[in-house]
Design a protein around this motif. Sequence first.
Motif, PDB file in Angstrom:
ATOM      1  N   ASN A  38      37.170  36.343  34.535  1.00 11.24           N
ATOM      2  CA  ASN A  38      36.026  37.097  35.065  1.00 11.24           C
ATOM      3  C   ASN A  38      36.239  37.432  36.538  1.00 11.24           C
ATOM      4  O   ASN A  38      37.232  37.025  37.142  1.00 11.24           O
ATOM      5  CB  ASN A  38      34.736  36.298  34.849  1.00 11.24           C
ATOM      6  CG  ASN A  38      34.700  35.051  35.722  1.00 11.24           C
ATOM      7  OD1 ASN A  38      34.315  35.095  36.888  1.00 11.24           O
ATOM      8  ND2 ASN A  38      35.130  33.917  35.163  1.00 11.24           N
ATOM      9  N   MET A  39      35.281  38.151  37.118  1.00 11.01           N
ATOM     10  CA  MET A  39      35.407  38.636  38.500  1.00 11.01           C
ATOM     11  C   MET A  39      35.376  37.510  39.529  1.00 11.01           C
ATOM     12  O   MET A  39      35.687  37.712  40.694  1.00 11.01           O
ATOM     13  CB  MET A  39      34.268  39.624  38.803  1.00 11.01           C
ATOM     14  CG  MET A  39      34.425  40.962  38.134  1.00 11.01           C
ATOM     15  SD  MET A  39      35.794  41.912  38.815  1.00 11.01           S
ATOM     16  CE  MET A  39      34.991  42.601  40.268  1.00 11.01           C
ATOM     17  N   ASN A  40      34.973  36.378  39.122  1.00 11.42           N
ATOM     18  CA  ASN A  40      34.793  35.244  40.044  1.00 11.42           C
ATOM     19  C   ASN A  40      35.830  34.164  39.735  1.00 11.42           C
ATOM     20  O   ASN A  40      35.515  32.995  39.669  1.00 11.42           O
ATOM     21  CB  ASN A  40      33.354  34.709  39.874  1.00 11.42           C
ATOM     22  CG  ASN A  40      32.996  33.679  40.910  1.00 11.42           C
ATOM     23  OD1 ASN A  40      33.490  33.713  42.032  1.00 11.42           O
ATOM     24  ND2 ASN A  40      32.141  32.734  40.541  1.00 11.42           N
ATOM     25  N   ILE A  41      37.042  34.616  39.523  1.00 12.33           N
ATOM     26  CA  ILE A  41      38.067  33.677  39.046  1.00 12.33           C
ATOM     27  C   ILE A  41      38.715  32.894  40.189  1.00 12.33           C
ATOM     28  O   ILE A  41      39.317  31.861  39.959  1.00 12.33           O
ATOM     29  CB  ILE A  41      39.141  34.440  38.226  1.00 12.33           C
ATOM     30  CG1 ILE A  41      39.852  33.497  37.265  1.00 12.33           C
ATOM     31  CG2 ILE A  41      40.149  35.153  39.115  1.00 12.33           C
ATOM     32  CD1 ILE A  41      38.986  33.031  36.128  1.00 12.33           C
ATOM     33  N   SER A  42      38.577  33.386  41.412  1.00 14.36           N
ATOM     34  CA  SER A  42      39.288  32.746  42.525  1.00 14.36           C
ATOM     35  C   SER A  42      38.834  31.307  42.646  1.00 14.36           C
ATOM     36  O   SER A  42      37.647  31.003  42.537  1.00 14.36           O
ATOM     37  CB  SER A  42      39.062  33.491  43.828  1.00 14.36           C
ATOM     38  OG  SER A  42      37.804  33.182  44.342  1.00 14.36           O
ATOM     39  N   GLY A  43      39.765  30.443  42.824  1.00 19.08           N
ATOM     40  CA  GLY A  43      39.442  29.027  42.883  1.00 19.08           C
ATOM     41  C   GLY A  43      39.808  28.309  41.605  1.00 19.08           C
ATOM     42  O   GLY A  43      40.120  27.139  41.628  1.00 19.08           O
ATOM     43  N   PRO A 112      41.516  42.796  43.827  1.00 20.52           N
ATOM     44  CA  PRO A 112      42.141  41.474  43.811  1.00 20.52           C
ATOM     45  C   PRO A 112      41.265  40.325  43.297  1.00 20.52           C
ATOM     46  O   PRO A 112      41.806  39.243  43.119  1.00 20.52           O
ATOM     47  CB  PRO A 112      42.492  41.241  45.281  1.00 20.52           C
ATOM     48  CG  PRO A 112      41.470  42.005  46.035  1.00 20.52           C
ATOM     49  CD  PRO A 112      41.141  43.198  45.194  1.00 20.52           C
ATOM     50  N   ASN A 113      39.980  40.529  43.086  1.00 19.24           N
ATOM     51  CA  ASN A 113      39.208  39.397  42.564  1.00 19.24           C
ATOM     52  C   ASN A 113      39.881  38.823  41.315  1.00 19.24           C
ATOM     53  O   ASN A 113      40.024  37.619  41.185  1.00 19.24           O
ATOM     54  CB  ASN A 113      37.776  39.827  42.225  1.00 19.24           C
ATOM     55  CG  ASN A 113      36.812  39.442  43.337  1.00 19.24           C
ATOM     56  OD1 ASN A 113      37.095  39.710  44.501  1.00 19.24           O
ATOM     57  ND2 ASN A 113      35.714  38.806  42.978  1.00 19.24           N
ATOM     58  N   MET A 114      40.233  39.717  40.432  1.00 11.36           N
ATOM     59  CA  MET A 114      40.853  39.254  39.194  1.00 11.36           C
ATOM     60  C   MET A 114      42.363  39.292  39.303  1.00 11.36           C
ATOM     61  O   MET A 114      43.035  40.088  38.655  1.00 11.36           O
ATOM     62  CB  MET A 114      40.371  40.087  38.012  1.00 11.36           C
ATOM     63  CG  MET A 114      38.892  39.863  37.755  1.00 11.36           C
ATOM     64  SD  MET A 114      38.312  40.681  36.296  1.00 11.36           S
ATOM     65  CE  MET A 114      38.965  39.620  35.014  1.00 11.36           C
TER      66      MET A 114
END
Length: 127
Positions: A38-43, A112-114
């Motif tokens: 998903n778009m909030n994958i960072s981390g 780059p989010n994903m």
Amino acid sequence: MGKGKGGAVMAIVVICQLAAALQCAADAHVVGDSAGWNMNISGWGKNVRFLAGDTILFRYPKGKHNVVVLDMMACGRCYTNHGDKVYTSGDDIFTLKLGPTCFICSFPGHCPNMSLQIFATKQTQKE
Ligand SMILES: *[C@@H]1O[C@H](CO)[C@@H](O)[C@H](O)[C@H]1NC(C)=O
Ligand SMILES: *[C@@H]1O[C@H](CO)[C@@H](O)[C@H](O)[C@H]1NC(C)=O
């Protein structure tokens, strides 16, 4: 004599345990855990140890995202080539190779989010 035989049995048991450990060594990682790709994958993945031979699974609603494997040079720029293979099943599975791999979603604005950089280390026996 009895003692020696016991030793041999022990050795066989140990060998079997080793074989079982090696078989279990290839882990399957679900990107984003229950949230998926998903778009909030960072981390995600910061605390995961990836080994060469592990599988990595990208789950997402089909048509909302995709997966493209990029080389590390292109990764930060979200730059895809026409020849790049685009995975769209919503359930895309890859086997990690030794070293770095970059996965992105090539939907406009999603990278780059994903983008996900995975570094797989050498398969070693687990403790
Ligand atoms: C992109 O990632 C950042 C950092 O994790 C997050 O704050 C932001 O909400 C994400 N963007 C979207 C559209 O989800
Ligand atoms: C993004 O992920 C972080 C850490 O996993 C979480 O705390 C945050 O609530 C998430 N944001 C969204 C919009 O899902």
